[in-house]
Scaffold this motif. Sequence first.
Motif, PDB file in Angstrom:
ATOM      1  N   THR A  26       3.470  -1.143  14.889  1.00 20.04           N
ATOM      2  CA  THR A  26       2.980  -1.833  13.681  1.00 20.04           C
ATOM      3  C   THR A  26       3.065  -3.356  13.800  1.00 20.04           C
ATOM      4  N   SER A 149       5.415   6.281   8.443  1.00 24.00           N
ATOM      5  CA  SER A 149       4.276   6.666   7.612  1.00 24.00           C
ATOM      6  C   SER A 149       4.619   7.673   6.517  1.00 24.00           C
ATOM      7  N   LYS A 153       7.120   5.376   4.211  1.00 20.17           N
ATOM      8  CA  LYS A 153       5.811   4.875   3.752  1.00 20.17           C
ATOM      9  C   LYS A 153       5.742   3.344   3.793  1.00 20.17           C
ATOM     10  N   ASP A 155       4.011   1.558   5.863  1.00 21.16           N
ATOM     11  CA  ASP A 155       2.690   1.024   6.188  1.00 21.16           C
ATOM     12  C   ASP A 155       1.723   1.134   5.013  1.00 21.16           C
ATOM     13  N   GLU A 156       2.254   1.478   3.836  1.00 23.40           N
ATOM     14  CA  GLU A 156       1.410   1.559   2.642  1.00 23.40           C
ATOM     15  C   GLU A 156       1.710   0.446   1.643  1.00 23.40           C
ATOM     16  N   ASN A 237      -3.290  -0.491  15.325  1.00 26.58           N
ATOM     17  CA  ASN A 237      -2.653  -0.237  14.033  1.00 26.58           C
ATOM     18  C   ASN A 237      -3.218  -1.133  12.944  1.00 26.58           C
ATOM     19  N   THR A 241      -5.252   0.200   9.674  1.00 24.28           N
ATOM     20  CA  THR A 241      -4.726  -0.190   8.360  1.00 24.28           C
ATOM     21  C   THR A 241      -5.796  -0.904   7.540  1.00 24.28           C
ATOM     22  N   ASN A 247      -1.979   6.697   6.213  1.00 27.53           N
ATOM     23  CA  ASN A 247      -0.852   6.905   7.134  1.00 27.53           C
ATOM     24  C   ASN A 247      -1.212   6.588   8.589  1.00 27.53           C
ATOM     25  N   THR A 249       0.157   4.742  11.017  1.00 25.16           N
ATOM     26  CA  THR A 249       1.210   4.797  12.034  1.00 25.16           C
ATOM     27  C   THR A 249       1.548   6.231  12.391  1.00 25.16           C
TER      28      THR A 249
END
Length: 410
Positions: A26, A149, A153, A155-156, A237, A241, A247, A249
């Motif tokens: 990431t 992910s 979470k 990466d959200e 990544n 994104t 999700n 990653t």
Amino acid sequence: MNTSIRIKLSSMMFLEFFIWGTWFVTLGTFLSQNLGATGLEMANVFSTQSWGAIIAPFIIGLIADKYFNAERILGVLHLVGAFLMYQLYNAPNVGVFYPYVLAYMILYMPTLSLANSVSFRQLKNPEKEFSAIRVWGTIGWIVAGLAISYVFKWDEGEGLLRNTFMMAAIASLVLGLFSFTLPKTPPIKSETTGKRSVSEILGLDAIRLLSNKNFLVFFVSSVLICIPLAFYYQNANLFLTEIGLENPTGKMTIGQFSEAFFLLLLPVFFSRFGFKQTIMVGMLAWAVRYLLFAYGNAGELAYMLILGIALHGICYDFFFVSGQIYTDAKAGERYKSSAQGLITLATYGVGQLIGFWVAGFVSEHYKNNPTNDPFWQNVWLVPAGIAAVVLFLFMLFFKNEKKEPQATGQ
């Protein structure tokens, strides 16, 4: 090898790659969204991996091979790494972030070889036993991606990716302390061969292999194919994104599952089709992967993105692992170690160093000079084209050999 040692070695491998997978996947997204990094600044940060790969042989060869136990150096490097990861967690901008990540990668890259050294010294039959230990590294990388992910979470949410560095710092601290409990692995003192020279450590003894035309073609191809590889590490990544794939990653761990699967198929493919065809399939997979990224989306064409991620096993195993087998066969007993060192220096060092800078330049170019086509489509078509050109040149200049190197199945 008793069960206690097997568990220790497996745990070491799990943590070794869990640490790397926790923050590196990431990194591009974090740099862009949290620190506002430009394409060239991102290239500068990612290039620290290459500098680490270039400098690592000095640390291993000139220190670990001669003076100290491998497990102790592994412990010290990860303890210092925990401190550096904590500094990365607190870094407010790219200017503060860069020197810490450079120092970290210079210290982390040698731990990959140290972990292997500790393992090999405990194995009676490495060809049969090592894969069962090393697979826990792949599992560690997968667990890191799934945790980011699906559990946390990170990466959200806005700004949550910073927590990946804290998780890496904690894991690095644990591995640093745990390393001192690993089996003793003192330097090997050979009465017949003596200490390894600097030129052998860096792989320079194997330069004479470049006088063989086929090996020269393979060597140059290995450097050039690392340019498309760098695009994946630096941009994948962030790309997933930004286009809104859910999700991202966690879904990227499909690449690690694929890598493990195709590693099992490689010996069969290698023995049936030979080295040239195998490595050409790997090159073709790079070009196809980036075309899928260029024309896929997070909606009805999301399957193209998933397929592109899943091609990682063919991309990596069919080129890089096949290349290691070929290099081992061409080098002969005297230059086996040096030849592998030369290829590692050329690919993870020089090749990816060039690749990260090319990827940064391409991203910056299309941001400053937008076209009618989508930004990411323009970016991904570049490595697709590079991979296709490398494939064509390899197909043209590499000649089939009468005696093909044999895959060991390791």
